[in-house]
Design an enzyme around this catalytic site. Structure first.
Site, PDB file in Angstrom:
ATOM      1  N   GLU A  81     -11.454   3.282   5.662  1.00 15.45           N
ATOM      2  CA  GLU A  81     -10.446   4.217   6.179  1.00 15.45           C
ATOM      3  C   GLU A  81     -11.222   5.375   6.811  1.00 15.45           C
ATOM      4  OE1 GLU A  81      -8.301   6.377   3.186  1.00 15.45           O
ATOM      5  OE2 GLU A  81      -6.758   7.091   4.552  1.00 15.45           O
TER       6      GLU A  81
ATOM      7  N   HIS B  25      -9.450   0.888  -1.635  1.00 10.54           N
ATOM      8  CA  HIS B  25      -9.451   1.522  -0.322  1.00 10.54           C
ATOM      9  C   HIS B  25     -10.879   1.439   0.226  1.00 10.54           C
ATOM     10  CE1 HIS B  25      -5.595   3.039  -1.470  1.00 10.54           C
ATOM     11  NE2 HIS B  25      -5.508   3.944  -0.502  1.00 10.54           N
TER      12      HIS B  25
ATOM     13  N   HIS C 201       0.864  -1.194   0.000  1.00 12.85           N
ATOM     14  CA  HIS C 201       0.000   0.000   0.000  1.00 12.85           C
ATOM     15  C   HIS C 201       0.895   1.237   0.000  1.00 12.85           C
ATOM     16  CE1 HIS C 201      -3.873   2.004   1.731  1.00 12.85           C
ATOM     17  NE2 HIS C 201      -3.165   2.889   1.036  1.00 12.85           N
TER      18      HIS C 201
ATOM     19  N   ASP D 265       1.693   3.999   2.811  1.00 16.49           N
ATOM     20  CA  ASP D 265       0.691   4.882   2.190  1.00 16.49           C
ATOM     21  C   ASP D 265       1.333   6.027   1.394  1.00 16.49           C
ATOM     22  OD1 ASP D 265      -1.900   5.465   1.528  1.00 16.49           O
ATOM     23  OD2 ASP D 265      -2.517   6.201   3.480  1.00 16.49           O
ATOM     24  N   ASP D 266       1.607   7.174   2.042  1.00 16.87           N
ATOM     25  CA  ASP D 266       2.206   8.339   1.359  1.00 16.87           C
ATOM     26  C   ASP D 266       3.398   8.810   2.195  1.00 16.87           C
ATOM     27  OD1 ASP D 266      -0.043   8.887  -0.718  1.00 16.87           O
ATOM     28  OD2 ASP D 266      -1.080   8.708   1.203  1.00 16.87           O
TER      29      ASP D 266
ATOM     30  N   HIS E 179       1.352   4.804  -2.450  1.00  9.99           N
ATOM     31  CA  HIS E 179       0.987   5.619  -3.622  1.00  9.99           C
ATOM     32  C   HIS E 179       2.262   6.274  -4.117  1.00  9.99           C
ATOM     33  CE1 HIS E 179      -3.335   5.318  -2.628  1.00  9.99           C
ATOM     34  NE2 HIS E 179      -2.868   5.224  -1.400  1.00  9.99           N
TER      35      HIS E 179
HETATM   36 ZN   LIG Z   1      -3.766   4.808   0.432  1.00  8.08          ZN
END
Ligand SMILES: [Zn+2]
Length: 361
Positions: A210, A207, A14, A290-291, A16
């Site tokens: 969340e 997703h 996961h 994630d980021d 991005h």
């Molecule tokens: Zn994400």
């Protein structure tokens, strides 16, 4: 623990790629593309990233920085930067999200520019860094289904084995961006098309759970037939959903640092930790970043850092971390033989750390 986690072989599921763009790289790309450099000052960018504590300011900064991309080389550099950091963190396999709609469909960029830059970097990363990177094409859930179908159409030449631009690196589709109010079921036509989009079909993830409650997870499983849930932590609010995930061993790709920073799930780091709760209930959990360039992870980033941060906060003992590494391969889309081989390496690595590394939880 940090040393143990950094060297532990693991998969990141996961991530991005746009969220791995550091302020320094965004500045360098803006300069190369002749954009207004003031807007991309790396110090101001880093300060802005330290400030936000909710989804909207994050998405604004994310959108601004993603807007520097113009050329194939920009996508190459962004991907190669991530692969280098992944390698430093023990990531040997990564299934990486990219958002064509963030870059294309505005007359600035073509799908070809995006995917060619990314896949060239993946090829180089396999050769020079030993990181096996693959791509998951994400639809933006707050845009139209028609546009998602157009993205799939643009991706088609890259999925047809006989096409001159075919790439085996494109292995699935996903769905991201603001969740609340954008129900997963709306995208059923795009997922149905993706599932049959190449000979063996594309893998499907999304997703869900969340910002949205547990019903978003159920809907994504039922309507989109996803094989893996991205985030999914809010399943904890509905025992029936947890039971379903456990029974089917549907993996969750959880991102604790992201949840914490964006406070999309405020209780996450309060009291009982969600990752530990999910593990103890038998859910197939993985931990991811994630980021990472937006969540204080700086240059270390990647799944290793996310594992590490969770461990640091006292929620995860080393046996849990080992389980998370084993789960990351189980939850990936690599072959069964490759899963076995990677998991054997995890076991081998842990032998060297005894007695600090107890058996898997
Ligand atoms: Zn994400």
């Amino acid at each position: 623990m940090p040393e143990f986690v950094a060297g532990l072989p693991k998969a990141e599921l996961h991530l991005h790629i746009e969220g791995s763009l550091t302020p320094a790289r965004a500045y360098a790309i803006a300069k190369r593309n002749g954009l207004d450099l003031d807007a991309f000052d790396p110090e101001k960018g880093a300060a802005a990233r330290r400030e936000f504590t909710s989804l909207v300011p994050f998405l604004i900064e994310y959108g601004k920085c993603s807007g520097v991309m113009r050329k194939e080389a920009d996508f190459y550099d962004m991907m190669y930067d991530y692969l280098e950091r992944a390698a430093e963190n023990g990531v040997v396999h990564a299934e990486i999200f990219f958002d064509p709609q963030t870059h294309c469909y505005t007359d600035i960029l073509e799908f070809k520019t995006v995917i060619t830059g990314l896949t060239k970097a993946l090829e180089e990363g396999r050769k020079t860094l030993g990181v096996d990177g693959k791509l998951i094409l994400c639809f933006l859930r707050d845009r139209s289904v028609e546009e998602a179908l157009q993205v799939l159409e643009d991706a088609r030449p890259y999925m047809e084995v006989k096409s001159p631009v075919y790439t085996p690196d494109l292995l699935g589709v996903g769905m991201d961006n603001a969740e609340l109010g954008f129900r997963p079921g709306r995208f059923k036509p795009a997922y149905d098309k993706a599932r049959h989009a190449r000979e063996a079909g594309l893998h499907c993830v999304a997703h869900a759970g969340e910002e949205g409650d547990a019903s978003y997870i159920t809907e994504a499983l039922d309507d989109l037939k996803i094989e893996r849930v991205d985030h999914g932590v809010r399943c904890l609010e509905d025992p029936a959903v947890v039971e379903r995930l456990v029974k089917a061993q549907t993996p969750l790709t959880v991102c604790p640092c992201s949840n914490h920073r964006l406070q999309v799930y405020p209780r996450f780091f309060c009291g009982e930790n969600a990752v530990r709760q999910l593990l103890s209930r038998g859910v197939k959990v993985t931990v991811n970043s994630d980021d990472p360039a937006y969540f204080f992870m700086g240059n270390v980033s990647a799944a290793g850092r996310a594992c590490d941060a969770s461990a640091y906060d006292g929620f995860l003992a080393s046996n849990y971390v080992r389980t998370l590494a084993l789960n990351s391969f189980d939850a990936s889309f690599i072959s069964e033989d490759d899963k076995k081989a990677h998991k054997a390496k995890v076991a081998e690595y842990c032998k060297g750390w005894r007695p600090a590394c107890p058996p898997a939880a």
